[in-house]
Design an enzyme around this catalytic site. Structure first.
Site, short mmCIF file in Angstrom:
data_model
loop_
_atom_site.label_atom_id
_atom_site.label_comp_id
_atom_site.label_asym_id
_atom_site.label_seq_id
_atom_site.Cartn_x
_atom_site.Cartn_y
_atom_site.Cartn_z
N GLY A 20 0.68 -1.30 -0.06
CA GLY A 20 -0.12 0.11 -0.06
C GLY A 20 0.74 1.33 -0.01
N TYR A 24 3.11 10.03 2.34
CA TYR A 24 4.37 10.29 2.78
C TYR A 24 5.14 8.97 2.70
CZ TYR A 24 2.71 14.72 4.63
OH TYR A 24 2.10 15.75 4.69
N THR A 26 5.09 4.59 1.50
CA THR A 26 5.10 3.09 0.78
C THR A 26 5.37 1.88 1.68
OG1 THR A 26 5.40 4.15 -1.38
CG2 THR A 26 5.14 1.83 -1.40
N LYS A 43 7.87 0.01 5.95
CA LYS A 43 7.46 1.38 5.56
C LYS A 43 8.56 2.31 5.27
CE LYS A 43 4.30 4.86 7.69
NZ LYS A 43 3.48 5.31 8.95
N ASP A 136 -5.90 8.29 14.71
CA ASP A 136 -6.27 7.72 13.17
C ASP A 136 -6.75 6.55 13.28
OD1 ASP A 136 -6.79 8.18 10.39
OD2 ASP A 136 -4.57 7.64 10.11
#
Length: 415
Positions: A20, A24, A26, A43, A136
């Site tokens: 994904g 900022y 991937t 990440k 989040d």
């Protein structure tokens, strides 16, 4: 993988498929270059994409994940950097995210949703005891490792005491608490609202305030109109537009809200008003059920001949043939009056196998027929699901009436 899109090189890891990407970062699946071949998620954050604010967020994310250890929080194993990127090496969760899991099941049974909620609450309690707010929380940021859920993506997380207030807008609009969406001060309790939205989505297959724009979302959250009324209004509109199947589905969804509302309503007049509304909506849903059944009859007859042709063409594919036979059994059971979960399970079993077969099937006549068969079976399964939901609503309401009557009789006997 095409040149130019190859993952970056990392000394101790081989980066493979992309899982994904965001503004900022991937995320890639990767394997450690040792005999263990340990799977991890990496990440990758491009330094060029970071401004002052996003750099601060990243450093906070690393700091938080380096200090917390909990069975329901994704573990940060290490972080590295080079001239171009910063790399977060994270625990690998093979089950994907909760959003994909909910979509694959359409809705989660209450027992499963309850276990999910317990695990999320356990992680959140741990974080809040350390004065950490995630800010989040959403199904896409909750990963599955077997039957274990793990909170992930702490890119917006902050150290916040319960009494601290913030103003910066953080997170994803659909899961934001009203005080965030409406641009007021907020504190650590906004995570609790997000958990509530996640639970709603798990049980009903969609977020409660799905909207096409931030302004529309704010309007819906500010509105005092209950969710079930909004669903009824949508059902009435679909009904008026002649979209019978969609209207039936919305009426059934609304009834899932109204029946518990009757049970928990303490005011006798409001309880009776709700009961009358439920009876009205059930009555219209029954009429729509008959109309949809009539609409489906011709379509289903055509599908029957398609299925027979497909069965003949699949004699060389035992697994495909077995799935088609399961589908035929489901159809036969439904048409004989077995409109229950056993029949629905048969539809779901056959669809799981047929979708796999479709993915492996090359272009040609059989693929076209298979595609048509899957669409037909999905339609039948969805229709059956609505029938079961409606029957359960009627049964539930009937049982509550019987219980109320029994309670009255018992009271009279005691006097």
């Amino acid at each position: 993988m095409a040149a130019g899109f190859a993952p970056p090189k990392l000394k101790d890891f081989i980066l493979t498929e992309k899982l994904g990407s965001g503004t900022y970062a991937t995320v890639y699946k990767a394997f450690r270059k040792t005999d263990s071949r340990e799977a991890v998620a990496v990440k990758v954050v491009s330094k060029k994409s970071l401004n002052k604010s996003s750099m601060e967020n990243l450093l906070t994310e690393i700091e938080i994940l380096k200090t917390v250890r909990h069975p329901h929080i994704v573990q940060l194993k290490d972080f590295q950097w080079d001239s171009d990127n910063i790399y977060l090496i994270l625990e690998w969760c093979s089950g994907g995210d909760l959003s994909r899991f909910i979509r694959s099941c359409r809705i989660l049974p209450e027992s499963v949703a309850r276990r999910c909620l317990q695990q999320i609450a356990c992680a959140l309690q741990f974080l809040h005891e350390k004065n950490i707010s995630h800010l989040d929380l959403k199904p896409q940021n909750i990963l599955l490792s077997g039957n274990v859920l793990k909170l992930a993506d702490f890119g917006f997380a902050q150290y916040m005491s319960p009494w601290d207030e913030q103003q910066a807008l953080r997170g994803s609009p659909l899961y934001m608490a009203p005080e965030m969406v409406c641009r007021r001060h907020y504190d650590a309790r906004v995570d609790l609202w997000s958990v509530g939205v996640i639970l709603y989505e798990a049980l009903f297959g969609r977020a409660p305030f799905a909207s096409r724009s931030f302004a529309e979302l704010e309007e819906k959250i500010r509105s005092e109109k209950p969710i079930e009324k909004a669903l009824v209004l949508q059902a009435v509109q679909k009904d008026q537009d002649g979209e019978r199947s969609a209207a039936l589905s919305l009426y059934c969804s609304a009834l899932e809200h109204f029946v518990p509302a009757i049970h928990y309503e303490t005011d006798r007049q409001r309880k009776e008003a709700l009961r009358q509304k439920v009876n009205q909506y059930v009555s219209r849903a029954e009429e729509l059920k008959a109309l949809v059944r009539s609409d489906n009859k011709i379509t289903f007859e055509k599908a029957k001949s398609t299925r027979n042709i497909l069965i003949e063409m699949s004699r060389d594919q035992p697994r495909l043939l077995a799935a088609l036979e399961v589908a035929s059994t489901a159809v036969a059971q439904e048409e004989s009056g077995a409109e229950d979960y056993d029949t629905l399970d048969l539809y779901q079993q056959s669809l799981g196998e047929l979708l796999l077969a479709l993915a492996a099937e090359s272009q040609g006549r059989r693929r076209e027929l298979l595609h048509s068969e899957i669409k037909s079976l999905m339609s039948r399964a969805e229709y059956l699901k609505e029938l079961i939901k409606m029957r359960e609503t009627q049964t539930d309401e009937s049982l509550k009436k019987d219980a109320a009557a029994e309670s009255v009789r018992s009271s009279c006997c005691l006097q």
